[in-house]
Design a protein around this motif. Structure first.
Motif, short mmCIF file in Angstrom:
data_model
loop_
_atom_site.label_atom_id
_atom_site.label_comp_id
_atom_site.label_asym_id
_atom_site.label_seq_id
_atom_site.Cartn_x
_atom_site.Cartn_y
_atom_site.Cartn_z
N ARG A 55 45.85 -27.48 5.72
CA ARG A 55 46.92 -26.90 6.55
C ARG A 55 46.60 -27.02 8.04
O ARG A 55 47.01 -26.19 8.84
CB ARG A 55 47.16 -25.43 6.18
N GLN A 57 43.92 -26.47 9.58
CA GLN A 57 42.92 -25.52 10.08
C GLN A 57 41.54 -26.16 10.10
O GLN A 57 41.29 -27.18 9.45
CB GLN A 57 42.89 -24.27 9.20
N GLU A 58 40.63 -25.56 10.85
CA GLU A 58 39.26 -26.05 10.89
C GLU A 58 38.32 -24.93 11.29
O GLU A 58 38.74 -23.90 11.83
CB GLU A 58 39.12 -27.23 11.87
N PRO A 90 39.38 -19.48 10.33
CA PRO A 90 40.52 -18.73 9.81
C PRO A 90 40.10 -17.31 9.40
O PRO A 90 38.93 -17.08 9.06
CB PRO A 90 40.95 -19.54 8.58
N GLU A 151 38.71 -25.38 -0.54
CA GLU A 151 38.12 -24.61 0.55
C GLU A 151 37.00 -23.70 0.05
O GLU A 151 36.15 -23.27 0.83
CB GLU A 151 39.20 -23.84 1.28
#
Length: 243
Positions: A55, A57-58, A90, A151
């Motif tokens: 998505r 994100q990192e 996140p 993830e």
């Protein structure tokens, strides 16, 4: 080049977290012809690591060290200390972010260089408190976190990296980090996974040195591809005179 992997290696491949040392120092023969003569004084070394999630994100970590490079026998010794630590992650990885932020990198220094400026030794005592805390969150905490399946592997590897970094005194940095060969080079490895599928890891290094040959900027990216998924880990080192 194709190699076979274990279950752990395939998990690392999927997470895009493995920084495999498949690229050695550039033009080592040319470097060996001249001795390393770094300028005296203090420097600020910053290492920035980007780990891609889904998505868009990192996870981004930035760790800065105050260092000096001094003569040590026939070679050189890099002394230093952690000066600053920042992390962006996140919200669902907040507990791991706090662990990484609190890691003191105890034992990372000194780092030993040979006469040509290549890293030949990283020694030291691990950060026992960080090791204990990292192990404590490996199990149910990660399994219960609201993450996509891929993830969970990234999160588990992040904790593993914290533990390994603490136990080994900082992990493995590129051998020619402090005296890189300017330019761009790349290398790929194919990997046969236990399920019969193929994966690939591509490492790209791009480096810049200052006028005296000392590190100015060293970028390394690792792209892992498997079963239609693609993840990238980017690592950037910068060295500047201390203010």
């Amino acid at each position: 080049m194709t190699i076979r992997t274990s279950g752990l290696a395939s998990a690392l491949l999927l997470s895009g977290a493995a920084l495999l040392p498949i690229i050695g120092p550039g033009t080592t023969e040319a470097i060996a012809q001249s001795a390393f003569e770094p300028p005296s004084g203090s420097f600020r070394l910053t290492r920035e690591l980007h780990k891609a999630l889904s998505r868009g994100q990192e996870i981004v970590t930035r760790r800065s060290y105050d260092i000096s490079i001094v003569r040590d026998g026939a070679g050189w010794r890099v002394d230093g200390r952690l000066a600053d630590s920042q992390i962006e992650a996140p919200p669902e990885l907040a507990m791991l972010a706090e662990l990484e932020k609190g890691r003191k990198d105890a034992g990372l220094f000194p780092i030993y260089l040979d006469r040509t400026g290549l890293i030949v030794g990283q020694h030291g005592v691990g950060d026992a408190a960080t090791i204990t805390a990292a192990r404590a969150v490996v199990g149910d905490a990660i399994a219960k976190a609201p993450l996509a399946s891929g993830e969970h592997a990234v999160a588990a590897d992040m904790v593993k990296r914290i533990v390994v970094s603490s136990e080994s005194g900082g992990g493995k940095w590129p051998a020619d980090l402090f005296r890189p060969t300017a330019g761009r080079r790349s290398e790929s490895q194919s990997m046969s996974l236990p399920d019969g599928s193929e994966g690939r890891i591509t490492v790209v290094v791009e480096a810049q040195g200052s006028g005296d040959g000392l590190l100015e900027q060293f970028a390394r990216s690792v792209v892992t591809e498997q079963a239609g998924s693609r993840r990238e880990t980017r690592e950037l080192f910068k060295l500047a005179r201390a203010r």
